[in-house]
Design a protein around this motif. Structure first.
Motif, mmCIF file in Angstrom:
data_model
loop_
_atom_site.group_PDB
_atom_site.id
_atom_site.type_symbol
_atom_site.label_atom_id
_atom_site.label_comp_id
_atom_site.label_asym_id
_atom_site.label_seq_id
_atom_site.Cartn_x
_atom_site.Cartn_y
_atom_site.Cartn_z
ATOM 1 N N LEU A 191 6.585 -1.715 -10.901
ATOM 2 C CA LEU A 191 6.001 -0.600 -10.160
ATOM 3 C C LEU A 191 5.803 -0.967 -8.689
ATOM 4 N N CYS A 192 5.384 -2.172 -8.414
ATOM 5 C CA CYS A 192 5.239 -2.615 -7.018
ATOM 6 C C CYS A 192 6.579 -2.585 -6.295
ATOM 7 N N TRP A 228 -0.671 -1.672 -6.513
ATOM 8 C CA TRP A 228 0.049 -0.404 -6.503
ATOM 9 C C TRP A 228 -0.408 0.449 -5.320
#
Length: 243
Positions: free
Chosen positions: A131-132, A181
């Protein structure tokens, strides 16, 4: 903030420990507090100077036993300046994801570990890291940044292929995943963003105060969104047949 479980590793008085890629020294300091003979190993001279200063301050403040030894060593994780089977415990926390030749690094981790000794390796967990990367190229695409995302089973197999026995897997730092995030979403260098700064204050409060609410929340969330995965191994003792 420790990622490695020192109780599981059995670190204590007289243990010879090397913390490879020690960075700011958080795991090295814990080993020293527990009375181990610790080598804080890294290639960054500035980081090592700060770690050495902290070792000295800990000794002056009697935060480590007098018999414990602590030193800093600068070098390359792909060519450790030690003989075979020298350390009771080898720690490599959040380093392999930075190394293009990770197979060679794993060879070195296994080589310097004593038979019967323990190895702890931690890396960013696949889903939070993915996700990063999706949110920000700047998060990883920089000098010295992350060059890969591991799946835990892939890393486990890399290490067991070098003759080590897999023992355990754990997760850590679930409260840090949303922080990263958020940073990736607003820009990793925008530390002054109101949401980022507010979340950072909460993390500092959590680390300093360790309140029951956040400690319990993180323990429950770690299996789901823990930022790091920690893998534990043992180097088998080879018993030679009697003649």
């Amino acid at each position: 903030m420790l990622t490695v479980d020192f109780d599981r590793l059995g670190v204590g008085p007289g243990s010879r420990v090397i913390d490879i890629g020690c960075g700011a020294g958080r795991h090295s300091f814990e080993a020293y507090r527990r009375g181990a003979d610790i080598v804080a190993f890294d290639q960054n001279a500035d980081d090592l100077a700060e770690v050495a200063a902290m070792f000295e301050a800990m000794a002056d403040a009697c935060e480590a036993p007098e018999y414990a030894k602590a030193e800093t060593v600068r070098g390359d994780a792909l060519d450790l300046p030690y003989g075979n089977d020298e350390f009771d415990v080898v720690i490599a926390s959040e380093i392999l994801e930075h190394i293009p030749q990770d197979n060679q690094a794993v060879i070195e981790l296994a080589r310097v570990l004593k038979p019967g000794g323990a190895l702890a390796v931690t890396v960013p967990r696949w889903l939070p890291e993915r996700l990063c990367w999706a949110l920000s190229d700047e998060y990883h695409a920089n000098e010295g940044g992350h060059v890969r995302i591991y799946r835990a089973d892939e890393l486990r197999d890399k290490i067991t292929a070098r003759g080590l026995r897999y023992d355990h897997q754990d997760f850590a730092h679930a409260l840090h995943s949303p922080f990263w995030w958020l940073k990736c979403a607003v820009g990793v260098r925008h530390d002054d963003h109101p949401l980022v700064s507010a979340y950072h204050r909460m993390l500092v409060w959590d680390m300093m105060s360790a309140p029951t609410l956040t400690r319990t929340a993180e323990r429950l969330l770690n299996p789901l969104v823990g930022k790091s995965v920690a893998l534990y191994f043992t180097k088998p003792v080879v018993r030679r047949a009697a003649r």
